[in-house]
Write a protein that holds these residues in place. Structure first.
Motif: not given
Lengths: 462, 93
Positions: A101-108, A87-94, A240-247
């Motif tokens: 913080h440069g942490i892109c190896n993230v899954a939502v 949801g909004g909070h999860g995606l915004a967190t990613a 925006a999260a996807d562009q930075r590599g978040v799955d």
């Protein structure tokens, strides 16, 4: 405009490299970058910059060649951070994990579809007119992020700061609003008291007849309050999260947690086990369900919160109106529908539909305020399952299970908090320390007694 | 609209009733030996289950008696209602 910030990704090291000119991530990340197998090569089209030009270009191909806003990858076996709840909070967190913080190896992980829970079920109101300094600081920060969000994400979230008016129907309520307006101004948040005449001028359709059941005695206006397009907030953050590599992995339900001793080291999902040293919960009304699987309880009760929309009208209402006495609030969407909400259903529920007596009560309140709406038909009615905490203040903290973090307790007001909630939750995940804005929102407060009782003070009608 | 069976008055409409929290919640004691964490657990922490739950309800606009209901938080089905003082119903069965 430079509104889209892109990152190049070094695939083997799996860290983000900011492009020149971008604000560099803070050097506060510790122990999050794991040695991993090289990521599979991904085919990705460059992100679209939305503009009049690209709109016109795509019109030539009948809008059939827009690229997908985000990928739908299969889950990998491990990540640095797993966020449960798309949801909004999860995606915004990613997004803020990657950007700040440069942490892109993230899954939502989302059990349904992206933004299909409370993010798609709220009444899209944004405001920061909270009473206590701790709340006001946080919610005003969130509203300020909203104010720059369309540009930051390169995605129009249709923020419309049309103002929000809380109505008073008696001299006593005017006194409460005056106290509230004073608190807002002390907290540095905009808020002003309106006279009865000023309210009637702003809301000509409001029932101001001599025999009105709820006469108008005054109002509290926050001009920066308003509405935003809820889906666009979810989609903008997702893109925006996807562009930075978040799955972003939809239709992937978390069924349990992988444990090593007292540590949570991953999740068991409907699509297999996924490991991560940090697992973050942003699941609103289902927080207790997942906490129970991790072996602890939360001070949360899940209720259904209803809303409904009428058939579309010509413009009749140019601000958000909330009535303390009737517990009804409404605004008019850009499509012309009146979006109406009210209080919680009166008993705990995980059903996303809502009960009839509450709906009738909200409609009765609506028609006392605006008798001219009595002939309107309802197009849709729905409910979201909200996570209500005793003091109506969120919880953003570590949990009793090591490696497991939680963002919950937004209750009936999570939408306005999405940018701020994501920002401070990402800070907690990256640094293992609460962001200063989120320090009062700890789980400890229920033992220490440092509750922030916004339920009474902000006049929320729940 | 739910129809709820008050153990004293029979089937009545939902607006006559008020929900009163999950049971059982046992007050810890004696007070001097109760830690802050135990108080927090007692005052604030709840099971909040998705599914069947035992709850206290009151027939507020009727006989004003409290009673125990076994209710499903997903379907809203109420499986049974019992008077306070009767043995607490089992959740599974």
């Amino acid at each position: 405009m430079g509104s889209i910030v892109r990152t190049r990704r070094d695939m083997s090291a799996r860290v983000c490299t900011p492009v020149p000119g971008e604000v560099t991530p803070r050097g506060t990340v510790q122990g999050c970058i794991l040695p991993l197998r090289p990521a599979p090569a991904r085919t990705r089209t460059p992100p679209v910059h939305f503009s009049a030009l690209t709109l016109a270009r795509n019109a030539l191909s009948h809008h059939e060649s827009w690229p997908q806003l985000w990928r739908s990858p299969a889950p990998r076996s491990s990540y640095d951070v797993i966020i449960v709840g798309g949801g909004g909070h999860g995606l915004a967190t990613a997004y803020y994990l990657a950007k700040e913080h440069g942490i892109c190896n993230v899954a939502v992980l989302e059990k349904g579809w992206l933004g299909g829970g409370n993010t798609g079920r709220n009444t899209t109101v944004v405001r920061s007119n909270y009473f206590y300094p701790q709340s006001a600081r946080f919610y005003d920060f969130s509203l300020r992020l909203y104010e720059g969000l369309s540009r930051e994400l390169g995605f129009n979230i249709m923020l419309s700061q049309r103002g929000i008016i809380n109505l008073a129907h008696s001299p006593h309520q005017v006194e409460l609003l005056a106290r509230w307006a004073n608190a807002l101004q002390l907290n540095g948040v905009d808020g002003e008291l309106l006279s009865a005449a000023a309210v009637r001028e702003r809301l000509p359709l409001l029932n101001a007849a001599p025999g009105a059941r709820y006469p108008v005695a005054g109002g509290l206006l926050q001009r920066r309050g308003g509405i935003a397009r809820h889906d666009a907030v979810a989609w903008g953050y997702a893109r925006a999260a996807d562009q930075r590599g978040v799955d972003i992995i939809q239709e992937c339900e978390v069924l349990g947690f992988l444990r090593e001793g007292d540590r949570v080291v991953g999740v068991e999902t409907s699509r297999g086990c996924i490991r991560a040293p940090k697992v973050a919960l942003a699941v609103a009304g289902h927080s207790s369900v997942l906490a129970q699987k991790a072996g602890f309880r939360l001070p949360v009760t899940s209720y259904a919160l209803q809303a409904f929309v009428t058939e579309p009208l010509k413009p009749v209402l140019d601000c958000v109106v909330l009535s303390l006495a009737t517990g009804t609030y409404l605004s008019q969407s850009d499509k012309g529908e009146l979006v109406v909400g009210g209080g919680l259903d009166l008993y705990p529920s995980y059903a996303q539909r809502g009960n009839l007596p509450t709906l009738q009560g909200v409609i009765a309140g609506l028609l006392e305020l605006f008798p001219c709406f009595s002939r309107l038909r309802l197009l849709r009615q729905w409910a979201g399952v909200v996570d209500v905490v005793h003091d109506s203040t969120p919880i953003i903290d570590k949990t009793p299970a090591r490696g497991l973090y939680i963002n919950c307790g937004w209750g009936t007001g999570g939408f306005k908090a999405i940018p701020g909630g994501g920002f401070v939750f990402a800070h907690l995940l990256a640094t293992d320390r609460s962001h200063p804005l989120a320090e009062p929102f700890s789980l400890r407060r229920f033992a220490t007694g440092a509750l922030i009782d916004e339920a009474a003070a902000a006049g929320i009608s729940h | 609209m739910l129809r709820i069976r008050c153990p004293w008055c029979g089937d009545r409409d939902e607006p006559e009733f008020r929900w009163g929290g999950e049971v059982p919640i046992v007050r810890p004691g004696p007070p001097r030996q109760v830690s802050e964490a135990q108080w927090a657990e007692y005052l604030f922490m709840r099971d909040n289950p998705k599914g069947w739950v035992r709850e206290r309800w009151v027939h507020a606009l009727g006989c004003r008696q409290w009673f125990i209901a076994v209710r499903n938080t997903v379907t809203h089905e109420i499986r049974s209602t019992r008077r306070i003082g009767d043995p607490l119903p089992e959740l599974d069965g």
